[in-house]
Write a protein that holds these residues in place. Structure first.
Motif, PDB file in Angstrom:
ATOM      1  N   LYS A 142      31.142 -49.999  71.125  1.00  0.00           N
ATOM      2  CA  LYS A 142      32.590 -49.943  70.942  1.00  0.00           C
ATOM      3  C   LYS A 142      32.950 -48.969  69.821  1.00  0.00           C
ATOM      4  O   LYS A 142      33.884 -48.173  69.956  1.00  0.00           O
ATOM      5  CB  LYS A 142      33.118 -51.345  70.619  1.00  0.00           C
ATOM      6  CG  LYS A 142      34.612 -51.446  70.550  1.00  0.00           C
ATOM      7  CD  LYS A 142      35.040 -52.868  70.303  1.00  0.00           C
ATOM      8  CE  LYS A 142      36.547 -52.977  70.184  1.00  0.00           C
ATOM      9  NZ  LYS A 142      36.975 -54.341  69.872  1.00  0.00           N
ATOM     10  N   LYS A 143      32.191 -49.017  68.725  1.00  0.00           N
ATOM     11  CA  LYS A 143      32.453 -48.103  67.612  1.00  0.00           C
ATOM     12  C   LYS A 143      32.178 -46.660  68.027  1.00  0.00           C
ATOM     13  O   LYS A 143      32.901 -45.751  67.631  1.00  0.00           O
ATOM     14  CB  LYS A 143      31.572 -48.467  66.413  1.00  0.00           C
ATOM     15  CG  LYS A 143      32.042 -49.696  65.677  1.00  0.00           C
ATOM     16  CD  LYS A 143      31.166 -49.969  64.477  1.00  0.00           C
ATOM     17  CE  LYS A 143      31.592 -51.226  63.749  1.00  0.00           C
ATOM     18  NZ  LYS A 143      30.731 -51.508  62.592  1.00  0.00           N
ATOM     19  N   GLU A 170      29.083 -54.120  70.006  1.00  0.00           N
ATOM     20  CA  GLU A 170      29.925 -53.644  68.910  1.00  0.00           C
ATOM     21  C   GLU A 170      29.610 -52.188  68.580  1.00  0.00           C
ATOM     22  O   GLU A 170      30.507 -51.392  68.313  1.00  0.00           O
ATOM     23  CB  GLU A 170      29.736 -54.522  67.677  1.00  0.00           C
ATOM     24  CG  GLU A 170      30.361 -55.895  67.819  1.00  0.00           C
ATOM     25  CD  GLU A 170      30.138 -56.763  66.590  1.00  0.00           C
ATOM     26  OE1 GLU A 170      29.776 -56.210  65.524  1.00  0.00           O
ATOM     27  OE2 GLU A 170      30.323 -57.983  66.695  1.00  0.00           O
ATOM     28  N   SER A 205      32.461 -45.349  70.966  1.00  0.00           N
ATOM     29  CA  SER A 205      33.456 -44.850  71.910  1.00  0.00           C
ATOM     30  C   SER A 205      34.775 -44.535  71.226  1.00  0.00           C
ATOM     31  O   SER A 205      35.600 -43.797  71.758  1.00  0.00           O
ATOM     32  CB  SER A 205      33.673 -45.857  73.032  1.00  0.00           C
ATOM     33  OG  SER A 205      34.281 -47.029  72.524  1.00  0.00           O
ATOM     34  N   GLN A 206      35.006 -45.054  70.026  1.00  0.00           N
ATOM     35  CA  GLN A 206      36.259 -44.814  69.329  1.00  0.00           C
ATOM     36  C   GLN A 206      36.306 -43.419  68.719  1.00  0.00           C
ATOM     37  O   GLN A 206      37.366 -42.852  68.552  1.00  0.00           O
ATOM     38  CB  GLN A 206      36.463 -45.861  68.229  1.00  0.00           C
ATOM     39  CG  GLN A 206      36.755 -47.239  68.761  1.00  0.00           C
ATOM     40  CD  GLN A 206      36.839 -48.271  67.657  1.00  0.00           C
ATOM     41  OE1 GLN A 206      36.542 -47.986  66.507  1.00  0.00           O
ATOM     42  NE2 GLN A 206      37.235 -49.479  68.008  1.00  0.00           N
ATOM     43  N   LYS A 207      35.145 -42.871  68.377  1.00  0.00           N
ATOM     44  CA  LYS A 207      35.104 -41.556  67.763  1.00  0.00           C
ATOM     45  C   LYS A 207      35.324 -40.487  68.813  1.00  0.00           C
ATOM     46  O   LYS A 207      35.190 -40.723  70.003  1.00  0.00           O
ATOM     47  CB  LYS A 207      33.758 -41.353  67.066  1.00  0.00           C
ATOM     48  CG  LYS A 207      33.556 -42.283  65.897  1.00  0.00           C
ATOM     49  CD  LYS A 207      32.230 -42.043  65.236  1.00  0.00           C
ATOM     50  CE  LYS A 207      32.023 -43.028  64.091  1.00  0.00           C
ATOM     51  NZ  LYS A 207      30.725 -42.867  63.467  1.00  0.00           N
ATOM     52  N   GLY A 208      35.624 -39.287  68.338  1.00  0.00           N
ATOM     53  CA  GLY A 208      35.850 -38.164  69.232  1.00  0.00           C
ATOM     54  C   GLY A 208      34.544 -37.654  69.814  1.00  0.00           C
ATOM     55  O   GLY A 208      33.486 -38.250  69.622  1.00  0.00           O
TER      56      GLY A 208
END
Length: 64
Positions: A45-46, A42, A48-51
């Motif tokens: 995953k978090k 998790e 990888s979502q950010k820039g």
């Protein structure tokens, strides 16, 4: 040396492993490992979502 004996020989079959009896400590340890792995997934995953983390800084151009 006849033609039948050439080439690789098949390895002997390994004996079957006995199934382990799991006690409460083993079950708790495996559960803890699963939870840690899930939390790690998790977090990845978090992340990888950010820039991109490094933006800015000094950019050099090819011109002088």
């Amino acid at each position: 040396m006849s033609g039948r004996e050439g080439g690789k020989k098949k390895p002997l079959k390994a004996p079957k492993k006995e199934s382990k009896v799991l006690d409460d400590e083993d079950v708790a340890f495996k559960q803890k490992q699963k939870e840690a792995q899930k939390a790690l997934a998790e977090a990845a995953k978090k992340a990888s979502q950010k820039g991109p983390l490094v933006t800015g800084g000094i950019k050099k151009s090819g011109k002088k």
